[in-house]
Scaffold this active site. Structure first.
Site, PDB file in Angstrom:
ATOM      1  N   ARG A 168      86.302  -1.777 -18.429  1.00  0.00           N
ATOM      2  CA  ARG A 168      86.504  -3.222 -18.648  1.00  0.00           C
ATOM      3  C   ARG A 168      87.340  -3.881 -17.554  1.00  0.00           C
ATOM      4  NH1 ARG A 168      85.961  -4.943 -24.073  1.00  0.00           N
ATOM      5  NH2 ARG A 168      86.153  -6.810 -22.924  1.00  0.00           N
ATOM      6  N   ASP A 224      77.174   0.735 -31.832  1.00  0.00           N
ATOM      7  CA  ASP A 224      78.672  -0.133 -32.245  1.00  0.00           C
ATOM      8  C   ASP A 224      78.819   0.024 -33.728  1.00  0.00           C
ATOM      9  OD1 ASP A 224      80.670  -1.956 -32.054  1.00  0.00           O
ATOM     10  OD2 ASP A 224      79.265  -3.620 -31.666  1.00  0.00           O
ATOM     11  N   CYS A 263      81.167   0.391 -27.580  1.00  0.00           N
ATOM     12  CA  CYS A 263      82.345  -0.357 -26.667  1.00  0.00           C
ATOM     13  C   CYS A 263      83.463  -0.239 -27.502  1.00  0.00           C
ATOM     14  CB  CYS A 263      81.768  -1.835 -26.998  1.00  0.00           C
ATOM     15  SG  CYS A 263      81.686  -2.656 -28.742  1.00  0.00           S
ATOM     16  N   HIS A 274      78.992 -10.820 -26.106  1.00  0.00           N
ATOM     17  CA  HIS A 274      80.199 -10.294 -25.701  1.00  0.00           C
ATOM     18  C   HIS A 274      79.504  -9.830 -24.279  1.00  0.00           C
ATOM     19  CE1 HIS A 274      83.756  -8.090 -25.509  1.00  0.00           C
ATOM     20  NE2 HIS A 274      83.732  -7.281 -26.186  1.00  0.00           N
ATOM     21  N   ARG A 312      88.670 -15.327 -27.282  1.00  0.00           N
ATOM     22  CA  ARG A 312      87.688 -14.590 -28.174  1.00  0.00           C
ATOM     23  C   ARG A 312      87.814 -15.349 -29.268  1.00  0.00           C
ATOM     24  NH1 ARG A 312      88.051  -8.171 -29.537  1.00  0.00           N
ATOM     25  NH2 ARG A 312      86.874  -8.344 -27.682  1.00  0.00           N
ATOM     26  N   GLN A 344      81.546  -7.219 -22.145  1.00  0.00           N
ATOM     27  CA  GLN A 344      81.539  -5.576 -22.234  1.00  0.00           C
ATOM     28  C   GLN A 344      80.349  -5.242 -21.659  1.00  0.00           C
ATOM     29  OE1 GLN A 344      83.230  -3.815 -24.765  1.00  0.00           O
ATOM     30  NE2 GLN A 344      82.141  -2.115 -23.664  1.00  0.00           N
TER      31      GLN A 344
HETATM   32  N1   CP Z   1      85.163  -3.315 -26.941  1.00  0.00           N
HETATM   33  C1   CP Z   1      86.070  -4.325 -27.167  1.00  0.00           C
HETATM   34  O1   CP Z   1      86.039  -5.428 -26.880  1.00  0.00           O
HETATM   35  O2   CP Z   1      87.374  -4.059 -27.819  1.00  0.00           O
HETATM   36  P1   CP Z   1      88.635  -4.900 -28.303  1.00  0.00           P
HETATM   37  O3   CP Z   1      87.962  -5.453 -29.297  1.00  0.00           O
HETATM   38  O4   CP Z   1      89.667  -3.881 -28.658  1.00  0.00           O
HETATM   39  O5   CP Z   1      88.889  -5.759 -27.302  1.00  0.00           O
HETATM   40  N1  NVA Z   2      80.571  -5.892 -32.587  1.00  0.00           N
HETATM   41  C1  NVA Z   2      81.983  -5.634 -32.710  1.00  0.00           C
HETATM   42  C2  NVA Z   2      82.444  -5.413 -31.292  1.00  0.00           C
HETATM   43  C3  NVA Z   2      84.240  -5.186 -30.999  1.00  0.00           C
HETATM   44  C4  NVA Z   2      84.146  -5.124 -29.752  1.00  0.00           C
HETATM   45  C5  NVA Z   2      82.604  -6.887 -33.444  1.00  0.00           C
HETATM   46  O1  NVA Z   2      82.390  -8.011 -33.008  1.00  0.00           O
HETATM   47  O2  NVA Z   2      83.788  -6.853 -34.133  1.00  0.00           O
END
Ligand code: CP
Ligand code: NVA
Length: 309
Positions: free
Chosen positions: A294, A227, A266, A136, A109, A139
């Protein structure tokens, strides 16, 4: 065969994505009554190790990948980038070369999508994008799995995205090219998704349409998706909250979708900001099935990356 990275949905053949979803759905059903730590029949990733690197916070991605690796019979090691030499200036490339000697796959990440591409280019093992500023993909497979589980035929479904045209939205746009659903997106012009991604999807005959209002995007939709208005790394929080206020998924907005419409998010969510508590905690919401999936979707992604699918 070249190694299978899972960086962006647009790069993965539709048939492979279909196989991932089919495996996720079947494997979830097969282990329905088992405790969460039970290893799947045949331990498909026995003896395999996954490294997970986090430059940003995570609840779902972190836990679901680790639980998933365990259920597949393998193991995972998790590190915050700041605890690694990566956080002190060691290059992404050297990190990739070293980790490739220790583990069979890497999940990252990252703040900058380009770093994930560089990691994948240098690593000799598959690399999985666990969220970047750009996309992502993990997701979205969990989201589509959730919809299929709830009876949706994706090719004949209308999904509506409202709010910020962000990383999750970009992966939905890419998914529309692979699964054939109609995707309407309602955002203020300033937070519209990247034009290049939209045009690339439209060139591939994807049914992706942009609107200036949430109401136009949601009209007649089968699924409404929200989101957070402020993603990790966004510096302009005040401006976003101001401009995106009219794009909240309220009970009134949900009335414009089909009466049978379902709601996805998400998570993490901000009740009273991008979504009303009555919607996310109400009967139309699928968000906790979505979060659970997930695990199941990523297990299938891991199997695909390691040539077990
Ligand atoms: N939806 C998602 O990716 O959640 P986290 O940021 O908690 O991993
Ligand atoms: N769009 C959000 C998703 C978190 C899972 C972010 O990038 O923070």
């Amino acid at each position: 065969m070249s190694k299978r990275d899972f960086l962006d949905l647009i790069d993965i053949p539709a048939a492979d994505l279909r196989a991932i979803l089919d495996d996720a759905l079947a494997t979830k059903r097969a282990r329905a009554d088992k405790p969460k730590g039970a290893v799947d029949e045949g331990a498909p990733l026995a003896d395999h190790m996954l490294a997970m690197i986090f430059e940003k916070a995570s609840t779902r991605t972190r836990f679901s990948f680790e639980v998933g690796m365990h259920q597949l019979g393998g193991s995972a090691i998790v590190a915050r980038a700041g605890e690694m030499q990566l956080g002190r200036g060691e290059t992404v490339e050297d990190t990739a070369l070293v980790l490739s000697r220790y583990v069979d796959a890497i999940m990252i990440r990252a703040n900058d999508h380009a770093d994930v591409e560089a990691l994948a280019a240098a690593a000799s093992v598959p690399v999985i994008n666990g969220l970047t500023d750009r996309s992502h993909p993990c997701q979205i497979l969990a989201d589509l799995m959730t919809l299929e589980e709830h009876g949706f035929d994706l090719a004949n479904s209308h999904l509506a995205w409202v709010g910020d045209g962000n990383n999750v939205c970009t992966s939905f746009i890419q998914a529309a090219t692979k699964f054939g659903f109609k995707l309407t997106i309602g955002t203020p012009a300033r937070y519209a998704p990247d034009e290049e991604d939209v045009e690339a999807a439209q060139d591939l005959q994807a049914r992706v349409h942009l609107y200036d209002t949430a109401e136009e995007a949601v009209a007649g939709a089968d699924v409404v998706i929200a989101d957070t208005f402020v993603s990790m790394g966004d510096a302009d929080a005040d401006e976003r909250l101001d401009l995106l206020e009219d794009y909240a998924v309220t009970t009134d907005l949900m009335e414009l979708a089909k009466p049978t419409a379902r709601f996805l998010h998400c998570l993490p969510a901000h009740r009273g900001e991008e979504v009303d508590a009555e919607v996310i905690d109400g009967p139309q919401s699928l968000v906790f099935d979505e979060a659970e999936n997930r695990v199941h979707a990523q297990k299938a992604i891991l199997k695909w990356c390691l040539n077990k699918l």
